[in-house]
Design a protein around this motif. Structure first.
Motif, mmCIF file in Angstrom:
data_model
loop_
_atom_site.group_PDB
_atom_site.id
_atom_site.type_symbol
_atom_site.label_atom_id
_atom_site.label_comp_id
_atom_site.label_asym_id
_atom_site.label_seq_id
_atom_site.Cartn_x
_atom_site.Cartn_y
_atom_site.Cartn_z
ATOM 1 N N THR A 210 19.070 8.546 4.849
ATOM 2 C CA THR A 210 17.818 7.873 4.515
ATOM 3 C C THR A 210 17.149 8.552 3.327
ATOM 4 O O THR A 210 16.557 7.890 2.469
ATOM 5 C CB THR A 210 16.872 7.869 5.733
ATOM 6 O OG1 THR A 210 17.535 7.274 6.844
ATOM 7 C CG2 THR A 210 15.609 7.077 5.440
ATOM 8 N N ARG A 211 17.266 9.872 3.242
ATOM 9 C CA ARG A 211 16.676 10.600 2.111
ATOM 10 C C ARG A 211 17.419 10.340 0.805
ATOM 11 O O ARG A 211 16.862 10.570 -0.269
ATOM 12 C CB ARG A 211 16.662 12.109 2.394
ATOM 13 C CG ARG A 211 15.823 12.528 3.575
ATOM 14 C CD ARG A 211 15.478 14.016 3.508
ATOM 15 N NE ARG A 211 16.636 14.885 3.463
ATOM 16 C CZ ARG A 211 17.267 15.363 4.535
ATOM 17 N NH1 ARG A 211 16.868 15.029 5.749
ATOM 18 N NH2 ARG A 211 18.307 16.181 4.401
ATOM 19 N N GLN A 212 18.663 9.874 0.882
ATOM 20 C CA GLN A 212 19.442 9.614 -0.329
ATOM 21 C C GLN A 212 19.104 8.267 -0.960
ATOM 22 O O GLN A 212 19.568 7.959 -2.062
ATOM 23 C CB GLN A 212 20.953 9.654 -0.015
ATOM 24 C CG GLN A 212 21.426 10.904 0.694
ATOM 25 C CD GLN A 212 20.879 12.184 0.097
ATOM 26 O OE1 GLN A 212 21.053 12.450 -1.087
ATOM 27 N NE2 GLN A 212 20.216 12.991 0.925
ATOM 28 N N ARG A 213 18.325 7.462 -0.300
ATOM 29 C CA ARG A 213 17.945 6.171 -0.850
ATOM 30 C C ARG A 213 17.032 6.366 -2.065
ATOM 31 O O ARG A 213 16.373 7.412 -2.182
ATOM 32 C CB ARG A 213 17.212 5.333 0.208
ATOM 33 C CG ARG A 213 18.088 4.916 1.379
ATOM 34 C CD ARG A 213 17.298 4.178 2.443
ATOM 35 N NE ARG A 213 18.141 3.727 3.534
ATOM 36 C CZ ARG A 213 18.797 2.569 3.563
ATOM 37 N NH1 ARG A 213 18.670 1.736 2.536
ATOM 38 N NH2 ARG A 213 19.547 2.230 4.592
ATOM 39 N N PRO A 214 16.987 5.387 -2.981
ATOM 40 C CA PRO A 214 16.068 5.522 -4.121
ATOM 41 C C PRO A 214 14.629 5.602 -3.631
ATOM 42 O O PRO A 214 14.136 4.669 -2.994
ATOM 43 C CB PRO A 214 16.330 4.242 -4.945
ATOM 44 C CG PRO A 214 16.966 3.287 -3.990
ATOM 45 C CD PRO A 214 17.745 4.124 -3.017
ATOM 46 N N GLY B 33 7.280 2.946 -1.769
ATOM 47 C CA GLY B 33 7.362 2.297 -0.469
ATOM 48 C C GLY B 33 8.484 2.854 0.382
ATOM 49 O O GLY B 33 8.315 3.094 1.590
ATOM 50 N N VAL B 34 9.647 3.076 -0.227
ATOM 51 C CA VAL B 34 10.780 3.640 0.506
ATOM 52 C C VAL B 34 10.465 5.067 0.937
ATOM 53 O O VAL B 34 10.798 5.484 2.055
ATOM 54 C CB VAL B 34 12.054 3.610 -0.367
ATOM 55 C CG1 VAL B 34 13.218 4.281 0.362
ATOM 56 C CG2 VAL B 34 12.420 2.172 -0.732
ATOM 57 N N ARG B 35 9.809 5.814 0.070
ATOM 58 C CA ARG B 35 9.452 7.204 0.399
ATOM 59 C C ARG B 35 8.532 7.256 1.616
ATOM 60 O O ARG B 35 8.744 8.070 2.525
ATOM 61 C CB ARG B 35 8.771 7.851 -0.805
ATOM 62 C CG ARG B 35 8.404 9.323 -0.600
ATOM 63 C CD ARG B 35 7.688 9.885 -1.812
ATOM 64 N NE ARG B 35 7.263 11.252 -1.596
ATOM 65 C CZ ARG B 35 8.028 12.322 -1.776
ATOM 66 N NH1 ARG B 35 9.267 12.176 -2.188
ATOM 67 N NH2 ARG B 35 7.564 13.539 -1.559
ATOM 68 N N ASN B 36 7.524 6.402 1.654
ATOM 69 C CA ASN B 36 6.611 6.381 2.801
ATOM 70 C C ASN B 36 7.357 6.035 4.087
ATOM 71 O O ASN B 36 7.098 6.615 5.151
ATOM 72 C CB ASN B 36 5.484 5.380 2.564
ATOM 73 C CG ASN B 36 4.469 5.878 1.547
ATOM 74 O OD1 ASN B 36 4.430 7.054 1.220
ATOM 75 N ND2 ASN B 36 3.662 4.977 1.040
ATOM 76 N N GLU B 37 8.288 5.079 3.996
ATOM 77 C CA GLU B 37 9.060 4.701 5.181
ATOM 78 C C GLU B 37 9.984 5.828 5.602
ATOM 79 O O GLU B 37 10.169 6.074 6.807
ATOM 80 C CB GLU B 37 9.870 3.442 4.883
ATOM 81 C CG GLU B 37 9.011 2.190 4.756
ATOM 82 C CD GLU B 37 9.806 1.006 4.246
ATOM 83 O OE1 GLU B 37 9.577 -0.114 4.744
ATOM 84 O OE2 GLU B 37 10.646 1.185 3.341
ATOM 85 N N THR B 38 10.579 6.526 4.652
ATOM 86 C CA THR B 38 11.452 7.653 4.961
ATOM 87 C C THR B 38 10.684 8.732 5.711
ATOM 88 O O THR B 38 11.171 9.297 6.698
ATOM 89 C CB THR B 38 12.046 8.236 3.664
ATOM 90 O OG1 THR B 38 12.826 7.233 3.005
ATOM 91 C CG2 THR B 38 12.923 9.440 3.955
ATOM 92 N N ILE B 39 9.475 9.022 5.250
ATOM 93 C CA ILE B 39 8.634 10.033 5.910
ATOM 94 C C ILE B 39 8.280 9.591 7.325
ATOM 95 O O ILE B 39 8.346 10.381 8.282
ATOM 96 C CB ILE B 39 7.363 10.289 5.076
ATOM 97 C CG1 ILE B 39 7.733 11.001 3.770
ATOM 98 C CG2 ILE B 39 6.351 11.122 5.871
ATOM 99 C CD1 ILE B 39 6.578 11.138 2.789
ATOM 100 N N THR C 211 0.839 -1.193 0.000
ATOM 101 C CA THR C 211 0.000 0.000 0.000
ATOM 102 C C THR C 211 0.875 1.245 0.000
ATOM 103 O O THR C 211 1.853 1.325 0.729
ATOM 104 C CB THR C 211 -0.914 0.023 1.230
ATOM 105 O OG1 THR C 211 -1.765 -1.127 1.195
ATOM 106 C CG2 THR C 211 -1.771 1.270 1.250
ATOM 107 N N LYS C 212 0.529 2.202 -0.854
ATOM 108 C CA LYS C 212 1.242 3.470 -0.863
ATOM 109 C C LYS C 212 0.220 4.604 -0.785
ATOM 110 O O LYS C 212 -0.951 4.440 -1.147
ATOM 111 C CB LYS C 212 2.083 3.620 -2.127
ATOM 112 C CG LYS C 212 1.291 3.814 -3.405
ATOM 113 C CD LYS C 212 2.223 4.093 -4.578
ATOM 114 C CE LYS C 212 1.434 4.364 -5.864
ATOM 115 N NZ LYS C 212 2.319 4.694 -6.997
ATOM 116 N N THR C 213 0.675 5.738 -0.298
ATOM 117 C CA THR C 213 -0.187 6.914 -0.190
ATOM 118 C C THR C 213 -0.084 7.735 -1.478
ATOM 119 O O THR C 213 1.017 8.023 -1.944
ATOM 120 C CB THR C 213 0.217 7.774 1.009
ATOM 121 O OG1 THR C 213 0.118 6.983 2.200
ATOM 122 C CG2 THR C 213 -0.688 8.988 1.137
ATOM 123 N N VAL C 214 -1.247 8.081 -2.038
ATOM 124 C CA VAL C 214 -1.278 8.807 -3.301
ATOM 125 C C VAL C 214 -1.971 10.156 -3.100
ATOM 126 O O VAL C 214 -2.993 10.249 -2.399
ATOM 127 C CB VAL C 214 -2.026 7.997 -4.379
ATOM 128 C CG1 VAL C 214 -2.044 8.751 -5.707
ATOM 129 C CG2 VAL C 214 -1.377 6.644 -4.572
#
Length: 289
Positions: A202-206, A210-216, A132-135
């Motif tokens: 952590t922000r430098q990761r691709p 899914g990674v973006r949601n976890e970073t936030i 699941t991702k936030t859109v």
């Protein structure tokens, strides 16, 4: 007549992010859910690729693959990438005769389903999941008639950090806050350190969805954990408080984070001058990855 591509002339993704994008597209949009893979020494790669080519139609072009799908035959892709001194490889397959989902396939017994809980594709710190991702959606407000932005959840294939990696980052956040290590962000010349350096890394990761949601979420947790410590840090650094005022000892706000956090867009997988599998078959092909 189409030129037949020799197996060892198949291209290699230009970098790790391109590799991850290609795996995501093949498994998700193109429905290559069945796969097998592993790690192999570079000198063994040429013979291994030739063996895979003798078993599966990995050199077919798009027109030929479209024809195979119409005939009920499996479409397959072979991908390899050099990382950490080894060659990582994946064979991905759609359902159909002769593919990994075919019980008569030579590798059917080791094939895995990327949709199953124990069959996810992993690479480094990341796992490819149907998640699941936030859109963000822009809609017109029924009361005011003005456009507004709303958040909704949508399920799709995306890369996420492995659970162990997320736990390690959380533990590091806790330690940085416990020891009041505010730190500094990194740059192209030097790495960061402390809490700010950890969040910067952590922000430098691709930033796949899914990674973006976890970073936030990790940044939000860091804000909550750091808040009680910021006052103590400021009391220890009056010179910095005098210089930076309210920003002294502060982390990025959630609004600021969303403004600086890059959004992942489609990138070129096989650029000009890309390596081919033959290049990975020699030790020198591993340099620079």
């Amino acid at each position: 007549m189409s030129r037949i591509t020799p197996p060892l002339e198949l291209p290699v993704p230009r970098n790790a992010t391109a590799l991850m994008q290609q795996l995501q597209l093949l498994v998700g949009k193109n429905k290559h859910r069945f796969w097998c893979g592993g790690v192999i020494d570079s000198h063994k790669l040429p013979a291994f690729v030739e063996k895979m080519a003798s078993r599966y139609p990995i050199t077919r072009n798009k027109r030929q693959r479209d024809y195979d799908m119409q005939r009920g035959r499996a479409v397959t892709h072979f991908i390899a990438f050099a990382s950490d001194g080894k060659v990582h490889w994946w064979l991905l397959s759609r359902p159909g005769a002769g593919g990994l989902a075919d019980p008569s396939s030579p590798d059917a017994r080791v094939a895995r389903d990327a949709m199953s809980a124990d069959g996810h594709i992993t690479f480094g710190d990341y796992v490819l999941m149907y998640a699941t991702k936030t859109v963000l959606h822009k809609v017109d407000d029924k009361k005011t008639g003005k456009p507004k932005t709303i958040l909704s959840d949508s399920s799709t294939w995306t890369w996420k950090m492995r659970s162990q990696v997320v736990r390690e980052i959380r533990a590091s956040i806790t330690q940085c806050c416990k020891h009041i290590e505010y730190g500094a962000e990194g740059n192209d010349i030097r790495p960061g350190w402390g809490l700010r350096g950890l969040l910067w890394a952590t922000r430098q990761r691709p930033q796949f969805a899914g990674v973006r949601n976890e970073t936030i979420e990790l940044h939000r947790e860091a804000l909550d954990s750091w808040a009680p410590q910021q006052t103590l840090w400021r009391s220890r650094h009056p010179d910095l408080v005098a210089r930076f005022g309210e920003r002294a000892g502060a982390l990025l706000s959630m609004k600021e984070l969303r403004e600086v956090l890059p959004k992942f867009g489609r990138i070129v997988v096989y650029g000009p001058g890309s390596q081919v599998l033959r290049d990975l078959g020699a030790d020198e092909g591993l340099r620079g990855h």
